[in-house]
Design a protein around this motif. Sequence first.
Motif, PDB file in Angstrom:
ATOM      1  N   GLY A 121       0.805  -1.218   0.000  1.00 13.64           N
ATOM      2  CA  GLY A 121       0.000   0.000   0.000  1.00 13.64           C
ATOM      3  C   GLY A 121       0.837   1.266   0.000  1.00 13.64           C
ATOM      4  O   GLY A 121       0.445   2.270  -0.587  1.00 13.64           O
ATOM      5  N   ILE A 122       1.978   1.253   0.651  1.00 12.27           N
ATOM      6  CA  ILE A 122       2.834   2.444   0.734  1.00 12.27           C
ATOM      7  C   ILE A 122       3.967   2.392  -0.286  1.00 12.27           C
ATOM      8  O   ILE A 122       4.260   3.397  -0.950  1.00 12.27           O
ATOM      9  N   LEU A 123       4.598   1.245  -0.432  1.00 10.76           N
ATOM     10  CA  LEU A 123       5.805   1.148  -1.255  1.00 10.76           C
ATOM     11  C   LEU A 123       5.542   0.665  -2.673  1.00 10.76           C
ATOM     12  O   LEU A 123       6.432   0.761  -3.534  1.00 10.76           O
ATOM     13  N   GLY A 124       4.370   0.141  -2.920  1.00 13.59           N
ATOM     14  CA  GLY A 124       4.130  -0.480  -4.210  1.00 13.59           C
ATOM     15  C   GLY A 124       4.576  -1.941  -4.191  1.00 13.59           C
ATOM     16  O   GLY A 124       5.294  -2.377  -3.289  1.00 13.59           O
ATOM     17  N   GLU A 125       4.157  -2.689  -5.185  1.00 14.14           N
ATOM     18  CA  GLU A 125       4.393  -4.133  -5.163  1.00 14.14           C
ATOM     19  C   GLU A 125       5.878  -4.490  -5.217  1.00 14.14           C
ATOM     20  O   GLU A 125       6.337  -5.381  -4.498  1.00 14.14           O
ATOM     21  N   LYS A 126       6.656  -3.800  -6.063  1.00 13.17           N
ATOM     22  CA  LYS A 126       8.066  -4.154  -6.218  1.00 13.17           C
ATOM     23  C   LYS A 126       8.863  -3.849  -4.963  1.00 13.17           C
ATOM     24  O   LYS A 126       9.531  -4.734  -4.398  1.00 13.17           O
ATOM     25  N   LEU A 127       8.805  -2.603  -4.493  1.00 13.35           N
ATOM     26  CA  LEU A 127       9.527  -2.246  -3.277  1.00 13.35           C
ATOM     27  C   LEU A 127       8.923  -2.931  -2.059  1.00 13.35           C
ATOM     28  O   LEU A 127       9.629  -3.305  -1.124  1.00 13.35           O
ATOM     29  N   GLY A 128       7.614  -3.087  -2.063  1.00 13.19           N
ATOM     30  CA  GLY A 128       6.943  -3.728  -0.937  1.00 13.19           C
ATOM     31  C   GLY A 128       7.405  -5.147  -0.725  1.00 13.19           C
ATOM     32  O   GLY A 128       7.609  -5.586   0.413  1.00 13.19           O
ATOM     33  N   HIS A 129       7.610  -5.878  -1.834  1.00 14.97           N
ATOM     34  CA  HIS A 129       8.109  -7.249  -1.741  1.00 14.97           C
ATOM     35  C   HIS A 129       9.510  -7.276  -1.134  1.00 14.97           C
ATOM     36  O   HIS A 129       9.850  -8.163  -0.352  1.00 14.97           O
ATOM     37  N   LYS A 130      10.331  -6.287  -1.472  1.00 15.41           N
ATOM     38  CA  LYS A 130      11.711  -6.257  -0.988  1.00 15.41           C
ATOM     39  C   LYS A 130      11.787  -5.973   0.513  1.00 15.41           C
ATOM     40  O   LYS A 130      12.604  -6.559   1.229  1.00 15.41           O
ATOM     41  N   TYR A 131      10.918  -5.064   0.994  1.00 17.41           N
ATOM     42  CA  TYR A 131      11.005  -4.649   2.392  1.00 17.41           C
ATOM     43  C   TYR A 131       9.943  -5.295   3.280  1.00 17.41           C
ATOM     44  O   TYR A 131       9.859  -4.976   4.465  1.00 17.41           O
ATOM     45  N   LEU A 132       9.156  -6.224   2.721  1.00 14.99           N
ATOM     46  CA  LEU A 132       8.134  -6.901   3.520  1.00 14.99           C
ATOM     47  C   LEU A 132       8.710  -7.652   4.725  1.00 14.99           C
ATOM     48  O   LEU A 132       8.148  -7.565   5.822  1.00 14.99           O
ATOM     49  N   PRO A 133       9.810  -8.404   4.584  1.00 14.67           N
ATOM     50  CA  PRO A 133      10.346  -9.097   5.770  1.00 14.67           C
ATOM     51  C   PRO A 133      10.655  -8.158   6.928  1.00 14.67           C
ATOM     52  O   PRO A 133      10.334  -8.466   8.084  1.00 14.67           O
ATOM     53  N   LEU A 134      11.263  -7.014   6.627  1.00 12.10           N
ATOM     54  CA  LEU A 134      11.570  -6.049   7.683  1.00 12.10           C
ATOM     55  C   LEU A 134      10.293  -5.505   8.306  1.00 12.10           C
ATOM     56  O   LEU A 134      10.158  -5.453   9.539  1.00 12.10           O
ATOM     57  N   LEU A 135       9.342  -5.102   7.486  1.00 15.28           N
ATOM     58  CA  LEU A 135       8.118  -4.490   7.997  1.00 15.28           C
ATOM     59  C   LEU A 135       7.272  -5.493   8.774  1.00 15.28           C
ATOM     60  O   LEU A 135       6.686  -5.148   9.811  1.00 15.28           O
ATOM     61  N   ALA A 136       7.209  -6.741   8.292  1.00 11.01           N
ATOM     62  CA  ALA A 136       6.439  -7.758   9.007  1.00 11.01           C
ATOM     63  C   ALA A 136       7.077  -8.071  10.357  1.00 11.01           C
ATOM     64  O   ALA A 136       6.387  -8.179  11.381  1.00 11.01           O
ATOM     65  N   ALA A 137       8.410  -8.218  10.362  1.00  9.55           N
ATOM     66  CA  ALA A 137       9.105  -8.482  11.627  1.00  9.55           C
ATOM     67  C   ALA A 137       8.906  -7.334  12.603  1.00  9.55           C
ATOM     68  O   ALA A 137       8.707  -7.547  13.812  1.00  9.55           O
ATOM     69  N   MET A 138       8.929  -6.103  12.097  1.00 10.20           N
ATOM     70  CA  MET A 138       8.742  -4.937  12.958  1.00 10.20           C
ATOM     71  C   MET A 138       7.334  -4.907  13.531  1.00 10.20           C
ATOM     72  O   MET A 138       7.135  -4.715  14.740  1.00 10.20           O
ATOM     73  N   PHE A 139       6.328  -5.127  12.693  1.00 11.06           N
ATOM     74  CA  PHE A 139       4.936  -5.071  13.154  1.00 11.06           C
ATOM     75  C   PHE A 139       4.649  -6.136  14.201  1.00 11.06           C
ATOM     76  O   PHE A 139       4.139  -5.840  15.292  1.00 11.06           O
ATOM     77  N   PHE A 140       4.976  -7.383  13.897  1.00 10.69           N
ATOM     78  CA  PHE A 140       4.647  -8.463  14.824  1.00 10.69           C
ATOM     79  C   PHE A 140       5.521  -8.422  16.077  1.00 10.69           C
ATOM     80  O   PHE A 140       5.073  -8.775  17.165  1.00 10.69           O
ATOM     81  N   GLY A 141       6.777  -7.988  15.934  1.00 12.26           N
ATOM     82  CA  GLY A 141       7.644  -7.877  17.103  1.00 12.26           C
ATOM     83  C   GLY A 141       7.152  -6.811  18.064  1.00 12.26           C
ATOM     84  O   GLY A 141       7.101  -7.025  19.283  1.00 12.26           O
ATOM     85  N   ILE A 142       6.766  -5.646  17.524  1.00 14.92           N
ATOM     86  CA  ILE A 142       6.250  -4.579  18.390  1.00 14.92           C
ATOM     87  C   ILE A 142       4.944  -5.011  19.037  1.00 14.92           C
ATOM     88  O   ILE A 142       4.721  -4.793  20.240  1.00 14.92           O
ATOM     89  N   PHE A 143       4.064  -5.631  18.266  1.00 19.54           N
ATOM     90  CA  PHE A 143       2.792  -6.087  18.838  1.00 19.54           C
ATOM     91  C   PHE A 143       3.014  -7.099  19.952  1.00 19.54           C
ATOM     92  O   PHE A 143       2.376  -7.024  21.015  1.00 19.54           O
ATOM     93  N   ALA A 144       3.926  -8.044  19.726  1.00 18.20           N
ATOM     94  CA  ALA A 144       4.188  -9.065  20.749  1.00 18.20           C
ATOM     95  C   ALA A 144       4.688  -8.440  22.038  1.00 18.20           C
ATOM     96  O   ALA A 144       4.291  -8.847  23.145  1.00 18.20           O
ATOM     97  N   MET A 145       5.555  -7.432  21.931  1.00 13.64           N
ATOM     98  CA  MET A 145       6.070  -6.785  23.143  1.00 13.64           C
ATOM     99  C   MET A 145       5.059  -5.825  23.762  1.00 13.64           C
ATOM    100  O   MET A 145       5.071  -5.599  24.972  1.00 13.64           O
ATOM    101  N   ASN A 146       4.160  -5.271  22.935  1.00 13.15           N
ATOM    102  CA  ASN A 146       3.117  -4.406  23.479  1.00 13.15           C
ATOM    103  C   ASN A 146       2.084  -5.187  24.286  1.00 13.15           C
ATOM    104  O   ASN A 146       1.652  -4.750  25.356  1.00 13.15           O
ATOM    105  N   ILE A 147       1.682  -6.334  23.771  1.00 11.88           N
ATOM    106  CA  ILE A 147       0.555  -7.059  24.354  1.00 11.88           C
ATOM    107  C   ILE A 147       0.905  -7.698  25.696  1.00 11.88           C
ATOM    108  O   ILE A 147       0.006  -8.067  26.464  1.00 11.88           O
ATOM    109  N   THR A 148       2.189  -7.818  26.014  1.00  6.17           N
ATOM    110  CA  THR A 148       2.557  -8.409  27.303  1.00  6.17           C
ATOM    111  C   THR A 148       2.109  -7.549  28.480  1.00  6.17           C
ATOM    112  O   THR A 148       2.061  -8.029  29.611  1.00  6.17           O
ATOM    113  N   GLY A 149       1.751  -6.294  28.226  1.00  3.86           N
ATOM    114  CA  GLY A 149       1.301  -5.422  29.295  1.00  3.86           C
ATOM    115  C   GLY A 149       0.003  -5.854  29.936  1.00  3.86           C
ATOM    116  O   GLY A 149      -0.295  -5.447  31.060  1.00  3.86           O
TER     117      GLY A 149
END
Length: 275
Positions: free
Chosen positions: A89-117
């Motif tokens: 949605g932000i980077l487009g399909e080509k760039l999005g595919h390249k940076y998806l691993p970083l963005l997915a790891a960031m989203f789920f990692g932050i959520f996992a550490m947030n929800i422990t509260g």
Amino acid sequence: MNLPVFIAAAEDNSIFHPPSLDHEFFLEAVAFAGTPFELNRIILVRLLAIAVLLLLFWLALRSPKVIPGKGQSLAEIAIGFVKSQIADGILGEKLGHKYLPLLAAMFFGIFAMNITGIIPGLNIAGTSLIGMPIVLAVVSYVAFIYAGFREAGPGTFFKNALFPSGVPWPMYILLTPIEFINIFIVRPVSLALRLFLNMMVGHLLLVLTFSATNFFVIQYSLQGPGGPLDMLFGIPTLLGGFVMTLVEILAAVLQAFVFTLLTAVFIQQAAAKSH
């Protein structure tokens, strides 16, 4: 409630113990004290959150099938959400595919550490102390600079960042320092502070509401001079605690989404070959 008795109870340290928040910010070591590998409560919570996250994804995706089971379906839906709503949605399909691993790891990692509260026994978000938000902000900072160098080239990246097009050249004397401060200093600081302050405030509100319930129901009514009717004063604080728990669930998702989304926006701006 008998007001004079309540006041006397509040002044009597043997009955009323205001919740101290020192242990929430100055955490004692629980392992390897005095060494570079010292572990305290919040570090253990962070490690546990990431370990559980990795385990869940491993269990769901260890044997992927053409017709996915429930676990694989949930994992694919979760990753698909990050892919469609943030990466593509932000980077487009080509760039999005390249940076998806970083963005997915960031989203789920932050959520996992947030929800422990809100998880009983843990009771503190891994992002509610400033250290982890700073680390995540540094990762975002490195990612968008890397994207600028890799996708646009160093010259184009700095030109777009510091010398916006369509501006009369005398204005660059004022505009360029402002852009430098905004892009290379304010961005990572604002990312870290936004995440840290939201999770810290939510944690403190949970502590205060449930501590008030503990005082009215146990310290004052059962162990102090109060009676059974005085327990009723703990009902609003208990309800407030449950409401804040729901708010914290929403904040855990929202803050993970906002942090990851802004990182994607920064990457997109850095990677653009022209502004």
